[in-house]
Each structure stands twice: as structure tokens, then as C-alpha cells.
Design a protein around this motif. Structure first.
Motif, PDB file in Angstrom:
ATOM      1  N   LEU A 230       0.833  -1.202   0.000  1.00 55.27           N
ATOM      2  CA  LEU A 230       0.000   0.000   0.000  1.00 55.27           C
ATOM      3  C   LEU A 230       0.867   1.252   0.000  1.00 55.27           C
ATOM      4  N   SER A 233       2.361   1.887  -3.270  1.00 55.85           N
ATOM      5  CA  SER A 233       1.405   2.369  -4.279  1.00 55.85           C
ATOM      6  C   SER A 233       1.112   3.858  -4.099  1.00 55.85           C
ATOM      7  N   PHE A 234       1.163   4.332  -2.831  1.00 51.75           N
ATOM      8  CA  PHE A 234       0.888   5.745  -2.582  1.00 51.75           C
ATOM      9  C   PHE A 234       1.985   6.627  -3.159  1.00 51.75           C
ATOM     10  N   ARG A 241      -1.174   6.890 -11.629  1.00 47.61           N
ATOM     11  CA  ARG A 241      -2.245   6.263 -10.860  1.00 47.61           C
ATOM     12  C   ARG A 241      -3.431   5.917 -11.747  1.00 47.61           C
ATOM     13  N   HIS A 242      -4.266   5.071 -11.246  1.00 44.50           N
ATOM     14  CA  HIS A 242      -5.500   4.690 -11.938  1.00 44.50           C
ATOM     15  C   HIS A 242      -5.208   4.053 -13.290  1.00 44.50           C
ATOM     16  N   LYS A 247       0.374  -4.384  -8.954  1.00 44.43           N
ATOM     17  CA  LYS A 247       0.392  -4.202  -7.508  1.00 44.43           C
ATOM     18  C   LYS A 247       1.724  -4.714  -6.966  1.00 44.43           C
TER      19      LYS A 247
ATOM     20  N   SER B 191      -8.227   5.246  -0.389  1.00 43.45           N
ATOM     21  CA  SER B 191      -6.846   5.550  -0.777  1.00 43.45           C
ATOM     22  C   SER B 191      -6.258   4.429  -1.615  1.00 43.45           C
ATOM     23  N   ALA B 192      -6.571   3.198  -1.252  1.00 44.40           N
ATOM     24  CA  ALA B 192      -6.011   2.054  -1.981  1.00 44.40           C
ATOM     25  C   ALA B 192      -6.598   1.975  -3.381  1.00 44.40           C
ATOM     26  N   ALA B 194      -7.695   4.648  -5.026  1.00 39.02           N
ATOM     27  CA  ALA B 194      -7.136   5.792  -5.741  1.00 39.02           C
ATOM     28  C   ALA B 194      -5.709   5.527  -6.207  1.00 39.02           C
ATOM     29  N   SER B 195      -4.952   4.795  -5.410  1.00 44.40           N
ATOM     30  CA  SER B 195      -3.543   4.563  -5.769  1.00 44.40           C
ATOM     31  C   SER B 195      -3.393   3.425  -6.766  1.00 44.40           C
ATOM     32  N   PHE B 197      -3.802   0.314  -5.913  1.00 45.64           N
ATOM     33  CA  PHE B 197      -3.430  -0.914  -5.199  1.00 45.64           C
ATOM     34  C   PHE B 197      -4.605  -1.866  -5.119  1.00 45.64           C
ATOM     35  N   LEU B 198      -5.789  -1.310  -4.971  1.00 44.87           N
ATOM     36  CA  LEU B 198      -6.994  -2.123  -4.836  1.00 44.87           C
ATOM     37  C   LEU B 198      -7.875  -1.915  -6.064  1.00 44.87           C
ATOM     38  N   ASP B 199      -8.191  -3.004  -6.703  1.00 45.94           N
ATOM     39  CA  ASP B 199      -9.097  -2.953  -7.848  1.00 45.94           C
ATOM     40  C   ASP B 199     -10.522  -3.162  -7.326  1.00 45.94           C
ATOM     41  N   ARG B 235      -2.546  11.464  -0.619  1.00 49.87           N
ATOM     42  CA  ARG B 235      -3.414  11.723  -1.760  1.00 49.87           C
ATOM     43  C   ARG B 235      -3.274  13.141  -2.290  1.00 49.87           C
TER      44      ARG B 235
END
Lengths: 251, 251
Positions: A230, A233-234, A241-242, A247, B191-192, B194-195, B197-199, B235
Motif C-alpha cells: 500500500l 502504491s501511494f 495512478r488509476h 500491484k 486511498s487504496a 485511488a492509488s 493498489f486495490l481494484d 493523496r
């Protein structure tokens, strides 16, 4: 019992190191780790060790508590008084029971501070649990070796009595080592500096607070990996991003 | 606790008398009785007593164990090994429980022998019970003051039904509420996503893992605030980083 290390940090009097070695040996413990002892080896240590010269001879000397705790999955700090920034203390017996249970999953440590000043806030924050020996409120400071004796006694009993733990459930992962937690904190710090949240010139207590939080949490290896993923990724440049990123450490 | 006397018989080293006095006082006991001490008073005793000079100053000196036990209803002898002529031993904890019970009916004593030779058979025969401290069979002899510490510790616990924890200190913060932890998790999730990291289409177990971690950590309000501040800082658009940002939630 080989999984238990007794850590004495910044001990002033070498006689106390020797007496602590004897106390350990009478209870069946042999791994002594010294963080910046004022004088060691020393004839007073040897004199007080009585039959525990072997424990002294095998003692490891470290330059920081961090080094001393390397590889442990749980450290219990002993303190004579309530401390700021500390979570609820355990009593000695309950602390020994937790440490005894953790020997099933890895190496553990009992941590004792300097005779006069105890453990620093930073040292305390590195320990997942902390405990007090119930004592007379008007005279609560045990001699260092006496405190080692009481804790090793409680731990010996706890390890004899401890019932086999229930089998691990699926999902309860392997505990992170002290170094892995440390790596996570370094990563947090770098990220916080990069984001502007932490001013390296005026760090305040942020890292101490985070260290304390994660020491208390009993992090698992996989959780460290998720949190580091995490954080990584930040720090991706915003433009990327996006955009269907790989990952770094998929959960 | 005034009904408990600690009897040291034929002690060789005055330093041990002082250290025993300190051990007693830390556990709330004050009545020290010495049977034929080799050297007392002595500067070494005073040096080792640390803050327990009052215990030393009030110590009674007797010429026999019989005199030392005068007026007691139960005496518990401590020994490091099984003894001829003795009945079945108790373990230290059970011995302390018996002594604690007997304080309801009268005066009691814990009796410790000479550092090298222990108690004589005649002395042992004068004690109604005898106990051993569980120890490493290969190294079972505790330092005299360490044995006094362990027994006084056990007796203190046995005499207190339930130990109240000391009151909380400032600095151990207020616990976060369920909603606050929930808000933190929602923030982590956003946040995850947005970055990258999380789909959100394939979330997997990330949020479950984080929820489990933070539930276990026992978060404080201030920690939630710190973590949310950190997440918010991550962010910020890249262009604004490193630019003396206002910290959303300074630690």
C-alpha cells in the motif's frame, strides 16, 4: 526455553549482570543479551554469577535494543512504574503466560532496563507488551536481578503449565519478526517525509506512536507485506495512478 | 502483612541480608528476624538494602530458630533440595497459599537457611511445612535474597485476592470507537483504490485483512487521527508535495 532471550539494556552494575545470569540459570534459561552494558565482562559479574559462568560466557552484546530483539516475535518489557505512551500493562504472571504461548510461534524476549532510569520511551515502544511486578507502592523498585528472578520463575511455571495451544486456524499467519516490523516503520517514515506529513527537521513523536501501535498489534508477515505494498502504491507518481498498475504486493 | 516475619538463619554474607530486606520491602513486608548472623549490622548490608534501611534498623536478632519462631502459628521452611526427615514438600506457590491462610489465625514465618548449607535438620523439624521453589534440576540453588524475593512475591499475591491495576496515566489514550475505526478503514479503502493498489472490481480480502489487523490492535482515537492524516497526505497531488503543506492531522 532456547527460544527465550533475557535482554538487559544499559545495565550500570556488572554485579547485577552476574546475579541475573544466576537467576536465569536456576530457572533453566541460558540466552543472555546485553545492550550497551556499562562494564562487561567484569570480575564482579563473574563473582555474582556463582555457577552461571556459562551463561555469562555465551552472552551476546548488542549496541541497540533493535539489534537485541532481532528475530523475535514478541518482546515483554518490564517496568516498575506506569509509563506514558504505554498501553495497559499486564501483571507479571499474565505477561509470562503470553510470552510462554508465543514460544510456540517463534523467539521471544524479556526486556529489562537500566537500574535507575528503566527503559527509554523508544525502547518501550519496541516491545509488544509490557508488564509490572506487583509491588509495594511505597517501594516498588526491585533489584534488577531480583526482577529477573521473579520473571524467569513465572515464565518457568507458565511454560510447564501451558496447555497445548489450539491448532492454528486458517488465516492466522506467521508472526512478523522484529526486523520486518522495523522495515515497515522505515517505509512509513520515508513515505510520510515524501508526502510532506512528516517534517524530518521536526519529527515530533510520530514514529514513536506508530512503532508503539505496530508493536502492540502483533503484526503477521503477510500484513507487513500488504501495508508495504500500500505504501509503495501511494508513492507512485500521480500521473501513473488509476492506470492498471502492477500491484507491488498483491493482498 | 505485619503478621509475617521473614527469618534468615545463620546468614554468612551481610550483603544478602541487605538485599533480602529490600526484597521484603518491595513486596510490602517489614519484619526481619536474624538467627545468629555472621556479621550484622554491616556496611555491606546497608549498601544492598537500598531504600530498606528501616527494615534493617528494625531487624530482631535471635540466638536460635526456636526464639525466632516464638509466637508463630505456622512456619514454612524453604529448601533447595529434598531433605531427609522432612515430610512431603510443597511447591512455593502452594506454600505461600498456606501461609497466607494462616495469617487469619496468627503470626507466621518464612524461614531461610544458610547460603551454603541451608537449614539444619533440627531447624527443619521446627517448621510445620516446607517448600521448594521450582528450579532447574542442574542448578537449583537461588541466591538467598532472590529466594526471599520469589517467596515474598508469591505471598503478596496470595494475600491479595484480586489485584487492582494501577490507575491509567496520561498518555495512554482514549480508545477509538467502532465508528472511528470504521471511518479509518473506509479511508484506507478509498486511498487504496485511488492509488491503484486495490481494484474495486476484484477487491479480494484486502479490507478484511486490514479490518482484522486494526480490530486486534485496539486503536486509540489519536492513532486513528494520525493514520487518517497520513492517508490524506498521500493523496495530495504530486505537484503540491514537499511544499510546506499544512498537515491535515498533525501527530
Amino acid at each position: 526455553m532456547q527460544r527465550v532471550r533475557i535482554v538487559l539494556s544499559h545495565t550500570s552494575h556488572p554485579g547485577n549482570i552476574g546475579a541475573a545470569a544466576r537467576a536465569m540459570k536456576t530457572m533453566g534459561f541460558s540466552r543472555l543479551v546485553l545492550v550497551n552494558p556499562k562494564a562487561f565482562p567484569d570480575p564482579q559479574a563473574t563473582a555474582m554469577a556463582a555457577g552461571a559462568d556459562d551463561v555469562l560466557a555465551a552472552a551476546e552484546i548488542c549496541s541497540s535494543l533493535q539489534e537485541a530483539l532481532s528475530g523475535t516475535v514478541l518482546a515483554l518489557a518490564l517496568t516498575a512504574r506506569r509509563r506514558e505512551l504505554a498501553t495497559e500493562p499486564l501483571w507479571a504472571r499474565a505477561g509470562a503466560a503470553e510470552i510462554a504461548q508465543s514460544t510456540a510461534t517463534g523467539e521471544v524476549a524479556l526486556v529489562f532496563g537500566n537500574e535507575t532510569s528503566g527503559l527509554s520511551n523508544d525502547e518501550l515502544a519496541q516491545c509488544g507488551r509490557w508488564a509490572m511486578i506487583p509491588a509495594n507502592p511505597d517501594c516498588s523498585s526491585l533489584n534488577l536481578a531480583a526482577a529477573v528472578q521473579v520473571m524467569c520463575y513465572e515464565l518457568r511455571l507458565a511454560m510447564q503449565d501451558s496447555l497445548p495451544l489450539p491448532p492454528p486456524v486458517a488465516g492466522a499467519g506467521a508472526p512478523a519478526t522484529h526486523e520486518e516490523v522495523d522495515g515497515l516503520l522505515t517505509h512509513f517514515e520515508a513515505s510520510a517525509v515524501a508526502s510532506g506529513f512528516l517534517d524530518p527537521e521536526r519529527p515530533g513523536r510520530l514514529m514513536l506512536r506508530l512503532r508503539r501501535l505496530f508493536a502492540r498489534s502483533g503484526l503477521e508477515k503477510e500484513e507487513v507485506s500488504i501495508l508495504r505494498g500500500l505504501l509503495a502504491s501511494f508513492r507512485q507518481p500521480t500521473g501513473k495512478r488509476h492506470a492498471g498498475l502492477k500491484k507491488p504486493n498483491p493482498p
